[in-house]
Design a protein around this motif. Sequence first.
Motif, PDB file in Angstrom:
ATOM      1  N   UNK B  64      -2.293   3.959   0.006  1.00  0.00           N
ATOM      2  CA  UNK B  64      -3.344   2.943  -0.040  1.00  0.00           C
ATOM      3  C   UNK B  64      -4.012   2.933  -1.404  1.00  0.00           C
ATOM      4  N   UNK B  65      -4.241   4.103  -1.941  1.00  0.00           N
ATOM      5  CA  UNK B  65      -4.941   4.163  -3.220  1.00  0.00           C
ATOM      6  C   UNK B  65      -4.081   3.642  -4.362  1.00  0.00           C
ATOM      7  N   UNK B  68      -3.660  -0.595  -3.030  1.00  0.00           N
ATOM      8  CA  UNK B  68      -4.776  -1.282  -2.383  1.00  0.00           C
ATOM      9  C   UNK B  68      -4.339  -2.482  -1.539  1.00  0.00           C
ATOM     10  N   UNK B  69      -3.137  -2.436  -1.010  1.00  0.00           N
ATOM     11  CA  UNK B  69      -2.702  -3.529  -0.141  1.00  0.00           C
ATOM     12  C   UNK B  69      -2.703  -3.049   1.302  1.00  0.00           C
ATOM     13  N   UNK B  70      -2.830  -3.982   2.245  1.00  0.00           N
ATOM     14  CA  UNK B  70      -2.751  -3.574   3.640  1.00  0.00           C
ATOM     15  C   UNK B  70      -1.434  -2.833   3.897  1.00  0.00           C
ATOM     16  N   UNK B  74      -0.739   1.742   9.179  1.00  0.00           N
ATOM     17  CA  UNK B  74      -2.032   2.017   9.772  1.00  0.00           C
ATOM     18  C   UNK B  74      -2.202   1.351  11.125  1.00  0.00           C
ATOM     19  N   UNK B  75      -1.332   0.430  11.454  1.00  0.00           N
ATOM     20  CA  UNK B  75      -1.511  -0.283  12.721  1.00  0.00           C
ATOM     21  C   UNK B  75      -0.644   0.307  13.805  1.00  0.00           C
TER      22      UNK B  75
END
Lengths: 444, 75
Positions: B64-65, B68-70, B74-75
């Motif tokens: 993520x870092x 910075x995109x979805x 995580x889902x």
Amino acid sequence: MADDRYWNRPTQTAPREVLDAVHLERIQHLIAWSYRNSPLYRRLYDAADIKPEDIKTWDDFHHRLPFTDKPDFLADQDRQPSGYGGLALPADAIQMHFHTTGTTGRFLNEGFTQYEMQKSATQYCYSYWDHGIRPGDSVYFCFNFGMWIGLWSIYWGARNMNLRILAGGGAASTERVRQILALRPKIVVGTPTYLLHLVEVARQEGLDLRDAGVQMVMGGGEPGFSVPITRESLMKGWGATQVLDAYGIGETMHVAQGCLEWGGGVHTIEDVVHSFTADPETGAPMLESGQIGENIVTSYTHFSQPFIKYRTHDLVQRDLHPDHGCGWTWAHLPGVVLGRSDFMVTIRGTNVYPTAVENLVGGVAGLTNHYELHITRPGAFDEMLVKVEAAALNADHGALSTQLDEHFRRNLGVRLGVEILKPDTLPRYELKTKRIFDARRDGK
Amino acid sequence: MSHIAELEATRQSLLALRAGLHRQRDEAPTPGIAHALRLADAYLFMALGYCGHNDQLFPEEGHVEVDRTPFPNLR
């Protein structure tokens, strides 16, 4: 290994200095993550002229880093298109949406990723395991699941432990009594007042919940599971040998819990949260055991929406070196929550601040600011009757009552009693108006 | 040895296991297999947490870092 009483012995019994070292490292990491990724934290820390690398010691953390509080997140929530305050990940990373109970008059939105739900669920395992609960045991939920996180967290905890889940949602109390007697769960989850209410319902039906073979009753949402007389009543009424208390803060998703020996309170689950006590007036840290102050938490289960040095407004007494025989070294909170910085009433498991009710009374046209709140406990539950004067002598009391009732339900998540009065019915005071009448304090 | 330090060897083994898991995930032949391995990674990361692992706080943090995109993980 399987016969170890501890879920994770190395951390659960680690010396305080070892725990503190791990906490400081995690907090520093979390501060850096949040500063880089959350506009809210960037603003807060920039305003305080703090950079993540400035927080090198506990002294820095306690004295230099700003507190966060619910209004910070509510204000950011209003600002962000996502509708979440303090977000540090894209909103489409959120798997589960919750909101607070709205007891301060507004809902704070809470978003959790899939990993965060799984991770936060692990914290129930420490107590379950300590009480001899094992995968395959069953748990009955006396709740309808909504947008409040508390009950969901217990559900996810049960999933994590691989317990058999028996959902009692949508059932009337009499039906739940019969289901429990038929299904014989090892654990029953509810608020203490509701669980005592079920005992009464069973008696009225000519049934006895002691016949269900329930080993443990547990839950949260209101005080009681750590109140000795309530624990005794629960054990007597249910025939249970164990009562497990859980004290959690929904937005930070941490839940402190009791150990098998039960030292009169709950242990913080230090694998997932850091907490310390602060003077609620000055913010000064109160680092000696036994001092009563505000519980300040930093969560390791919530990274998409971090809560760092977050004010809970719960008053606690912290024992940093518990010695009641369980061997857990994690901080213990005897008596759990000893009070609030503001006054609170629990109505059917929902915490309601009288101040929030007062703030809402003025939201219905046709009513005045002449009102009284009457708090009673006629049976197992607290009740609040709100008496408000209408503005006009010929007002439609029925319509105003309906509007106010709906206004409360929508904003507080719970129904209150409502009574509309004619103008000039209530007494007027020259000095401070007495508006809150708490008959519970008088034992009525 | 009775505290967190005793878990260091376990932590190192889990990190090696995780590196292998990530390779498998990245080369997964179907979305179903890739997703199952992401779930496995989440559980593996919880095991690292029990060991006092502090290099990352959650499984997808490094990714993520970087951009910075979805991140569908995580889902």
